[in-house]
Design a protein around this motif. Structure first.
Motif: not given
Lengths: 313, 313, 313
Positions: A147-151, C199-210
């Motif tokens: 949701a954050l990425l697609d906000m 780093r935090q954008h990277f983590v968010t992208c990775a975790k959005a796709y598990r």
């Protein structure tokens, strides 16, 4: 004069301050009965996380009753409802119970916004329950990495639906930090360094669409210094309010998110100057030698509306 | 060898250092006359925020005169012009006055870039004023939540227009932090924690397209320690320069954004090694055992160009 | 119950812990022979940055031999291979040598992922070498401004290719911070403030796709306090592991990225509760009164798998 209008922002619409937002489980009469004695800007009767699965029906019918019987008709605070997420499968029944009317809440909170399809569904559901003429205020929650990425796209889609006649008006976004941290596997720390990117990206998306931006909960409700520090920090980042979980947090949070005297003075002079300029009707609008754009004028008006509202209390 | 070319980056084009960028109101002769005695890398004659609305015409004609009369022809610094934003409605007259030639500035600064439509308009306007053969250097400002969120797409659109023959060459992007903070409702603090996301997202977008990235103004121009700290921090983040608002800031900023002796040495050896490799003409290019890609070679060349330029002063 | 499935996440697939990932040049037998005596979760035989251009052939054939001769068949750690980037032009030969079978690595590391076209090429190449029935584990590296900005779209494209039958399974993403810093012109500092956004954008992208998210290298391998601080910080941000460059870093990193006893206990109870619920077969699944979604269940299972794996060592 720079004039940018994203969505249907309207300089004359009523501003609802939401500095401190407090959730009250819809099945907990002990807490519900305390609402009148607390001064949060916004109380949310909760059907979602605060209510166990086998108490959902009870919460729904309580909430419906509260509105029908105008139990809080003299309340100065906003009284709204958080429904269950659309993917929970519980949301349809929430809406059918709470909106069966004739009196119903002016504001709905939608947790766990994730996809455009969900928003389409909500628009259709509200239209079939309320008809096209209603315009319920909508507040959406961002609570996952996705949701954050697609906000940006999700908020844009809300405005597209509104342009197409969806019977809601998006006013605010809430950062659901606990679910977000669980989703990305992050661990909350007191300084919240792990959330710098997410909070600031969130604020930027919300403000690009002139939405109120509601910051994370401060979990340790006994630590008032920490609460103050995080509230001031949130206000500096551009947040307009904060979720609270305990009555003792309300006043500190409201103080941190109130406009300063200097800012109120600036806003008053700017709006007066604009009104005079409108009457004389010539050229671009300047204030202290600078051109003033619509968003800034809207911001000044919101500050005055919040100041007026604070005076009333 | 990894060879990535975004836009029309050109390893042989002249590099213009812009470590310290200083704005001078186009209607303020007292300040304009001081330009020769100050050593900023880049001076910008301003038509925009530094000039009150009723002084715009004066600023425009001053600027046109400055170029026609070659008033600063011996200046080692870059001398450029900041026009008004496209949405202000004032930009067309700026361009018509300043570019009526035959001599005109080599670099234009476009504030408040917001939409692709604006960039289309600018490309057409410049083509009708200059013809297709000119290639004016363009520097764009990101100053709002919306522009920051759309920054990648907006810069990409600039390069698309350039590919289609637009008579400008995008060289740098400037982070307009004050307007940005006003836009998202943030409050500037000395540590600028509220801007970590925006500054670092900005740098990443700029560098993905091999643009110079110009950092925010340090407002308190009497605090030299704070200025140094923020300048070094900006350089560490990847910014290549910084906006200055007072002559006393120039030297500190330039020091912070100058390449170190070690970096110059590295760049010199890398470029020499590449030139030798080009003559022998075999296989992928390696340096100290590592393969070297074009962006890194370009970076090395830029460091040497900046070093050469600094030697001349 | 909220049920979001991005890509082909599978609650029953085997989990490979990658808390500490260590690269070993494919041409360096002295280092290769030490693998058995070190306890990193994952060793990567390197064809890329760790191997000089004139030693690539040697590294390739060594690696092929290591797998054919089952030299590390009793190794508890994962043993994988990092090929050269696709844009290097060296990758095809890497794949042809290493995958000529009949025995080959179960996991490939792809450095410098940049474009969808590269991923298309990889899918085709693997299909022609392995056929459609194989399913090699894939780990991708984000090492440039461009890749970071496009990370969501690139990972999405991997899953699209997997849906179309590409013979790989994307399991993790690695943040290549040194190349990233060189790419944006940033300077590494011990506190790494310059990398908070990335780093935090990277983590968010990775975790959005598990995906597993692997954090940057801590360069100063003599500073154990700094390593511990940065490892804990990375785990708090949501990273699941970290690259190491020296055997002395392994234990500290693994400690920081191991689940706590409390978390293991929580995961065990949640999974037990879910299994009981599956047998009784009624309604939405709740745990301690809260609804549990699939991602959270998957997270709990991964914690238990990692805990089991740690017990074995």
């Amino acid at each position: 004069m720079r004039l940018i209008t994203y969505g249907n922002e309207n300089a004359t619409k009523k501003y609802t301050p939401r500095r401190a937002m407090m959730y009250v489980p819809g099945n907990d009469w002990k807490k519900i009965n305390k609402i009148s004695s607390m001064g949060a800007d916004s109380f949310i009767l909760d059907c979602e996380d605060g209510v166990a699965l086998n108490r959902k029906d009870e919460a729904r019918s309580n909430i419906q009753k509260i509105f029908q019987e105008k139990m809080f008709s003299v309340l100065k605070s906003e009284l709204s409802v958080r429904i269950n997420s659309i993917e929970s499968g519980l949301c349809k029944k929430d809406l059918e119970t709470i909106l069966k009317g004739p009196i119903f809440p002016s504001t709905l909170h939608l947790p766990k916004m994730e996809t455009k399809v969900q928003l389409d569904w909500l628009a259709q559901e509200l239209e079939s329950l309320l008809g096209k003429n209603h315009n319920i205020k909508l507040i959406v929650f961002v609570e996952s990495a996705r949701a954050l990425l697609d906000m940006k796209e999700l908020i844009q889609h809300c405005f597209t639906l509104m342009d197409q006649g969806a019977p809601f008006n998006l006013e605010a976004a809430v950062f659901g930090s606990d679910d977000f941290c669980a989703d990305i596997g992050a661990t909350r720390t007191p300084e919240a360094k792990e959330l710098i990117y997410s909070r600031q990206h969130f604020v930027t998306c919300a403000k690009a669409y002139r939405l109120q931006a509601i910051d994370l909960v401060y979990i340790n409700f006994k630590d008032m210094d920490g609460l103050l520090r995080q509230s001031v920090e949130g206000a500096q980042m551009g947040f307009t309010g904060k979720q609270v979980i305990h009555p003792s947090q309300i006043e500190i949070v409201q103080q941190a998110f109130s406009p300063s005297k200097e800012k109120i003075q600036w806003a008053r002079e700017l709006v007066q100057s604009f009104d005079q300029h409108q009457q004389s009707g010539k050229g671009a609008f300047t204030f202290h030698g600078n051109m003033i754009d619509m968003p800034l004028l809207l911001q000044a008006r919101n500050i005055l509306k919040m100041a007026d509202r604070l005076d009333q209390n």
